[in-house]
Design a protein around this motif. Structure first.
Motif, short mmCIF file in Angstrom:
data_model
loop_
_atom_site.label_atom_id
_atom_site.label_comp_id
_atom_site.label_asym_id
_atom_site.label_seq_id
_atom_site.Cartn_x
_atom_site.Cartn_y
_atom_site.Cartn_z
N ALA A 12 0.95 -1.21 -0.10
CA ALA A 12 0.02 0.02 -0.02
C ALA A 12 0.94 1.25 0.01
O ALA A 12 0.63 2.08 -0.79
CB ALA A 12 -1.24 -0.02 1.41
N SER A 44 -5.47 0.32 -1.87
CA SER A 44 -4.66 -0.75 -1.52
C SER A 44 -4.75 -1.64 -0.25
O SER A 44 -4.67 -2.68 -0.26
CB SER A 44 -3.42 -0.29 -1.86
OG SER A 44 -2.43 -1.32 -2.00
N SER A 87 -3.40 -7.86 -3.86
CA SER A 87 -2.63 -7.28 -4.95
C SER A 87 -3.55 -7.00 -5.96
O SER A 87 -3.04 -5.76 -6.87
CB SER A 87 -1.50 -8.16 -5.25
OG SER A 87 -0.54 -8.53 -4.49
N SER A 90 -5.02 -3.75 -5.44
CA SER A 90 -4.00 -2.57 -5.32
C SER A 90 -3.78 -2.10 -6.95
O SER A 90 -3.83 -0.97 -7.28
CB SER A 90 -2.76 -3.12 -4.72
OG SER A 90 -2.97 -3.34 -3.54
#
Length: 109
Positions: A12, A44, A87, A90
């Protein structure tokens, strides 16, 4: 499960820093760059928090829908699934930033 939160604590800020650096290099004001970086950082970290919170549901869904006949489920498989979901969220946040910068959406300058 601890791995997911640790990975989220590294990914993040890295995503937020990347967005901030890109926004400042492309001529955004500092305020806009901080807003985008903070937004991507929250998305994220929220993605990893979501994967951590709903990890059991995600793992069950994975085993029932994507891999219906498991011989044996590895404990690392669940951790990898949670990291992959965090992920992916994100990457989605960074992708949303890039699309909005390119096409001028969401008040991006």
């Amino acid at each position: 499960m601890f791995v997911v939160s640790v990975v989220g604590l590294f990914v993040a800020p890295a995503a937020a820093a990347g967005v901030f650096l890109h926004a400042t290099r492309t001529g955004s004001t500092r305020r806009i760059a901080l807003l985008w970086a903070g937004g991507v950082g929250v998305v994220s970290f929220g993605g990893f928090l979501f994967a951590y919170s709903f990890g059991d549901v995600l793992h069950r869904l994975y085993l029932q829908q994507l891999r219906p006949v498991p011989v044996a489920a590895s404990p690392y498989e669940g951790t990898a699934l949670r990291v992959a979901v965090g992920s992916a969220i994100s990457v989605l946040g960074v992708f949303l930033y890039r699309i909005s910068r390119q096409y001028g959406l969401f008040g991006a300058d």
